[in-house]
Design an enzyme around this catalytic site. Structure first.
Site, PDB file in Angstrom:
ATOM      1  N   TYR A   1      -6.269   6.628   4.283  1.00 34.42           N
ATOM      2  CA  TYR A   1      -6.452   5.623   3.242  1.00 34.42           C
ATOM      3  C   TYR A   1      -5.669   4.352   3.573  1.00 34.42           C
ATOM      4  CZ  TYR A   1      -5.561   2.736  -0.720  1.00 34.42           C
ATOM      5  OH  TYR A   1      -5.432   1.623  -1.510  1.00 34.42           O
TER       6      TYR A   1
ATOM      7  N   ASP B   1      -9.204   5.407  -2.839  1.00 32.09           N
ATOM      8  CA  ASP B   1      -8.032   5.823  -3.591  1.00 32.09           C
ATOM      9  C   ASP B   1      -8.512   6.519  -4.859  1.00 32.09           C
ATOM     10  OD1 ASP B   1      -8.812   3.786  -5.345  1.00 32.09           O
ATOM     11  OD2 ASP B   1      -6.766   3.074  -5.645  1.00 32.09           O
TER      12      ASP B   1
ATOM     13  N   GLU C   1       0.822  -1.211   0.000  1.00 36.31           N
ATOM     14  CA  GLU C   1       0.000   0.000   0.000  1.00 36.31           C
ATOM     15  C   GLU C   1       0.856   1.260   0.000  1.00 36.31           C
ATOM     16  OE1 GLU C   1      -3.095   0.377  -0.585  1.00 36.31           O
ATOM     17  OE2 GLU C   1      -3.553  -1.762  -0.624  1.00 36.31           O
TER      18      GLU C   1
END
Length: 291
Positions: free
Chosen positions: A120, A138, A37
């Protein structure tokens, strides 16, 4: 809360079309998902995949990375771009090792407390690593929802509270399904509902998409400018870092001076690297990656 009208077709599409990525496999560790990520921020999968593989081979656990100096993380980052992410991952590894027994925490609030982990990333790791129910927004997800629900070509430049509320309202009720929904919508945006040339004929929710049903109205907002690289301070910083990454020892200033002709821009870029903690100036006038 009832499941949204898109979940069944999107999840069925994902089942057949999802890319086989190592951080999505059932045996992927929470650490490997966190690394993916961080690497995937502003960077496409095709560039991340080899970097992720090399990183996980060298540092399969947070403790493995925490034992190394932060400069080794910067060196391993290579040309992935935005190298401060390497420092954040190193700081993350240290915090996980020292404060959480070497295990990536499951709790969303605790994830948010880790260095360099924003809303996020915390939601993505909690969902993808631990099967929790969180809205994941995203760039790809924001674009899909803007078109399907709001009827506009692109989402706002900056994420809004309305977008967050919409994403939360569309979360399937079962946490495990919600987690899969998050990655499925992300994949739909990456492969089908792309920014410039959406393949609406291949979209599983085209018949429900407000933007398509409205005739695909053109974006009505401030000009959307792509990121430039050539000639920027970012390019200069990349060249300076490349010299340091390629050397096993500190380098003299002259080795850095030759990478860029513009003295003012070069010195500005070097000062920025030092300020960001990516380069250490030594007392003897040489420069090195952080120790």
């Amino acid at each position: 809360m009832s499941d949204n009208p898109y979940s069944t077709p999107v999840l069925a599409w994902y089942e057949s079309h999802a890319r086989d990525l190592p951080w999505r496999r059932p045996d992927a560790s929470p650490w490997s998902i966190l690394v993916s990520e961080i690497m995937l921020q502003q960077t496409p999968v095709v560039r991340v995949l080899p970097a992720w593989n090399a990183w996980m081979e060298r540092w399969p656990t947070p403790a493995d990375l925490a034992r190394e100096p932060s400069g080794e993380a910067v060196r391993m980052w290579n040309r992935l771009g935005y190298p401060r992410r390497a420092l954040r991952l190193h700081a993350c590894a240290v915090a996980i090792t020292e404060e959480h027994g070497g295990r990536v925490p499951e709790d969303h609030a605790t994830l948010l407390s880790l260095p360099g982990v924003g809303s996020y990333t915390a939601a993505a790791v909690a969902s993808f690593a631990f099967g929790q129910r969180h809205a994941i927004l995203d760039t790809n997800v924001r674009r899909v929802l803007a078109r399907a629900e709001t009827g506009v070509q692109y989402p706002p430049k900056t994420q809004t509270k309305a977008e967050t509320a919409l994403a939360e309202s569309l979360l399937p009720s079962a946490p495990s399904v919600a987690a899969r929904w998050g990655v499925a919508v992300m994949e739909l945006g990456a492969l089908v509902c792309t920014a410039r040339t959406p393949a609406c004929a291949d979209c599983p929710i085209a018949h429900q998409c407000a933007w398509r049903l409205a005739g695909k109205p053109a974006y009505d907002g401030p000009p959307r400018r792509g990121q430039t690289y050539a000639g920027t301070d970012r390019q200069v910083r990349g060249r300076l870092l490349a010299v340091l990454r390629d050397s096993a020892h500190p380098v003299p200033k002259g080795a850095l001076d030759v990478v860029w002709d513009d003295h003012v821009q070069r010195e500005r870029a070097l000062d920025a690297l030092v300020s960001d903690g990516l380069v250490d100036p030594l007392d003897d006038g040489r420069y090195a990656l952080p120790g």
